[in-house]
Write a protein that holds these residues in place. Structure first.
Motif, PDB file in Angstrom:
ATOM      1  N   GLN A 279       0.833  -1.203   0.000  1.00  0.00           N
ATOM      2  CA  GLN A 279       0.000   0.000   0.000  1.00  0.00           C
ATOM      3  C   GLN A 279       0.872   1.260   0.000  1.00  0.00           C
ATOM      4  O   GLN A 279       0.592   2.230  -0.690  1.00  0.00           O
ATOM      5  CB  GLN A 279      -0.912  -0.033   1.234  1.00  0.00           C
TER       6      GLN A 279
ATOM      7  N   PRO B 290      -9.679  -0.982  -6.364  1.00  0.00           N
ATOM      8  CA  PRO B 290      -8.768  -2.108  -6.147  1.00  0.00           C
ATOM      9  C   PRO B 290      -9.502  -3.416  -5.883  1.00  0.00           C
ATOM     10  O   PRO B 290     -10.540  -3.421  -5.241  1.00  0.00           O
ATOM     11  CB  PRO B 290      -7.963  -1.684  -4.924  1.00  0.00           C
TER      12      PRO B 290
ATOM     13  N   ASP C  89      -4.052  -2.661  -5.384  1.00  0.00           N
ATOM     14  CA  ASP C  89      -4.596  -3.904  -5.931  1.00  0.00           C
ATOM     15  C   ASP C  89      -3.814  -5.114  -5.413  1.00  0.00           C
ATOM     16  O   ASP C  89      -4.378  -6.106  -4.938  1.00  0.00           O
ATOM     17  CB  ASP C  89      -4.502  -3.822  -7.456  1.00  0.00           C
TER      18      ASP C  89
END
Lengths: 79, 145
Positions: free
Chosen positions: A44, B32, A50
């Protein structure tokens, strides 16, 4: 923010060494889960959210569940 | 591991885990996440149900025959749609599938249906792997009857 990153990386190094040297196998699996969560925080911080979600769900979820199921099957921990 | 406290807590948090997994799958193209991450979250919720409520009740709820049929149909549909995209691109039908407004839920062409199919395959495959680890064999191999 660099102090935070250095702290996370120190926790990761300590966890990696401790999970290799721990005698209790269940404790080693839990320390490995902590290592994987810290790895998700590092992804992160490197602007890859993702990959962070994938690491948190696969590394800390599925892998730990499979390790604990293998320990139960080998009668290393009681049911 | 099978006390009533654990059973009642799992009864509350199991739908929340599955809703979060479905959110990560469906919104995989605008935020995400994606098919693999959301599918592993849903698969871990199925494994949790099997660990807490026992293998007999899980076998009655998730029948092996229908789960394997669902995985196979999802893989065939995934290959068909993915090949269709490449063939249409090669033949020059670029605007055949509407793209939509970027940022909305219905955008990005066929990415959202492909993510849903990947999520189905990954979740059921993780459930089967955990069943094999726990018991050494899959129950109800001969079908539903």
């Amino acid at each position: 923010m660099t102090i935070f990153n250095i702290l996370i990386i120190i926790i990761m190094i300590i966890g990696a060494i401790a999970s290799a040297y721990t005698k209790n196998l269940l404790a080693a699996v839990i320390i490995f889960m902590v290592y994987s969560l810290m790895m998700a925080i590092v992804w992160q911080q490197l602007n890859a959210p993702d990959l962070a979600i994938t690491e948190a769900s696969v590394g800390a979820g599925i892998t730990s569940i499979l390790f604990i199921l293998a320990l139960r099957r080998m009668r290393m921990i009681k049911k | 591991m099978k006390t009533s406290i654990v059973k009642n807590v799992v009864k509350v948090i199991l739908p929340l885990i599955q809703i979060f997994g479905a959110y990560v799958i469906i919104f995989g193209h605008v935020s995400p996440g994606g098919g693999f991450a959301g599918g592993s979250i849903v698969g871990s919720s199925l494994i949790l149900y099997r660990l807490i409520y026992g293998s007999e009740r899980a076998d009655r709820k998730f029948i092996y025959f229908y789960l394997l049929k669902l995985v196979s149909i999802s893989l065939v549909v995934y290959g068909t749609l993915k090949g269709l995209i490449f063939i249409l691109e090669h033949l020059g039908f670029n605007g055949f599938i509407p793209i939509g407004v970027p940022g909305n839920l219905l955008s990005g062409g066929l990415i959202m249906p492909l993510n849903v199919l990947i999520g189905i395959v990954v979740s059921i495959t993780f459930y089967f792997i955990a069943t094999l680890f726990e018991e050494g064999e899959l129950e109800n191999v001969n079908g539903a009857e």
